[in-house]
Design an enzyme around this catalytic site. Sequence first.
Site, short mmCIF file in Angstrom:
data_model
loop_
_atom_site.label_atom_id
_atom_site.label_comp_id
_atom_site.label_asym_id
_atom_site.label_seq_id
_atom_site.Cartn_x
_atom_site.Cartn_y
_atom_site.Cartn_z
N ASP A 42 0.77 -1.10 0.19
CA ASP A 42 -0.07 0.07 -0.08
C ASP A 42 0.86 1.38 -0.05
OD1 ASP A 42 -1.47 -2.32 0.92
OD2 ASP A 42 -2.86 -1.19 1.94
N ASP A 76 -4.58 0.37 -2.68
CA ASP A 76 -4.53 1.62 -1.83
C ASP A 76 -3.63 2.80 -2.19
OD1 ASP A 76 -6.47 0.79 -0.38
OD2 ASP A 76 -5.69 0.36 1.54
N ARG A 80 -4.42 9.40 3.39
CA ARG A 80 -3.56 9.46 4.43
C ARG A 80 -2.18 10.17 4.15
NH1 ARG A 80 -4.35 3.26 6.34
NH2 ARG A 80 -6.58 3.64 7.17
N ASN A 109 -9.46 -1.04 -0.81
CA ASN A 109 -10.83 -0.50 -0.32
C ASN A 109 -10.79 1.01 -0.42
OD1 ASN A 109 -8.61 -0.80 1.79
ND2 ASN A 109 -10.23 -0.27 3.15
N HIS A 110 -9.80 1.53 -0.15
CA HIS A 110 -9.31 3.10 -0.44
C HIS A 110 -9.96 3.60 -1.60
CE1 HIS A 110 -8.18 4.40 3.61
NE2 HIS A 110 -8.03 3.20 3.78
N ARG A 161 -19.12 7.22 2.69
CA ARG A 161 -18.22 7.10 4.00
C ARG A 161 -16.91 8.04 3.78
NH1 ARG A 161 -16.80 1.86 5.53
NH2 ARG A 161 -16.94 2.25 7.84
N HIS A 242 -6.63 -7.40 -2.77
CA HIS A 242 -6.22 -6.52 -1.65
C HIS A 242 -5.93 -7.21 -0.27
CE1 HIS A 242 -5.23 -2.42 0.15
NE2 HIS A 242 -6.22 -2.87 0.84
N LYS A 267 -19.87 -3.68 1.38
CA LYS A 267 -18.67 -4.05 1.85
C LYS A 267 -17.95 -5.15 1.40
CE LYS A 267 -18.73 -1.40 6.36
NZ LYS A 267 -18.35 -1.69 7.87
N HIS A 295 -3.01 -4.12 2.66
CA HIS A 295 -4.11 -3.84 3.25
C HIS A 295 -3.83 -4.04 5.13
CE1 HIS A 295 -8.17 -3.27 4.53
NE2 HIS A 295 -8.46 -4.65 5.34
#
Length: 338
Positions: A42, A76, A80, A109-110, A161, A242, A267, A295
């Site tokens: 990631d 990802d 961040r 997931n990001h 979200r 991932h 999800k 992940h």
Amino acid sequence: KISEKINQASPSSHFYKHKNIKTMEDNNPPPTKPRVVCCIGDIHGYITKLQNLWSNLESCINPSDFETALVIFLGDYCDRGPETSKVLDFLIALPSKYPKQSHVFLCGNHDFAFGAFLGVLPSPPDGSEFCETWKEYEMNEEREGWYKGESFENMHLQGRRWAGNHTVKFNAVKGIDYKGSIYDAAPTFESYGVPHGSADLMKAVPNEHKKFLANLVWIHEEDDVTIKTEEGIKRCKLIAVHAGLEKNKPVEQQIKTLKAKDTRIPKVAPLSGRKDVWEIPQELTKTPTIIVSGHHAKLHIEGLRLIIDQGGGFEDQPVAAIVLPSLEIVRDTDHLVK
């Protein structure tokens, strides 16, 4: 006649050289060198870490092997870290800069959530609306501060979200403050020059970035990958996803769903799960199968289960890669001489 010439010819004769007839030795060619596979963990918006890691991979892998390597990015790319936009520019440019390499860009997931906000996910295959994905989790809407701005009415749960404004400011699990949303998405907005949660991001993200996010694969399979083990060199199937595959669900069904990019699911566990995707499903242990993931904010190598995410998106942690067949770990922080 050709048949007479064959009877008269020796293996070194003019006929053999020019008629391309194979000798017995030709039928047993030397074994081919295993292809190098690099799996990169990631990145989370850290362009300098990515550049340094790439430079270190170039330094430690034989040039001809690196030139033709299979490079799998484990997902990802955003959130961040401060420079998601530059990370995507770097990744998009790789195929033209390294035309003999093969590049696989997995969806994390990001990235899924970023794509959901931008509206680039494929439509649910059953014709349902994305707002159907909210129902199971609506009890979390207020606490997670789901996005309610422009185009929210039919946005996938994860997009809402991702662009939301988390009401709890401190992430007790990580011991740091949330950066805007539960996904720490504020730096991604800022890398495109817009404030967190602004619908202006939909226009600010270039079309080539949207296309990149739309084309990310949810799973990748390779049939013949070589890996060094305690028993010696093994040829295995490789599955890259991932987070991992769910332990207690039929593997074939999971792979089919992931290849189809089924966005009815609120999800997607193989992209966002934790304990349920940590181990290799039992049915895959019958034939040697490597499962490689990012992940989990851990570097974990146990048999054929490879988890490569040493950084976890933390500023003071490295971005790591694993090189097959050697199992060498390479980090952006390594000081390698070119």
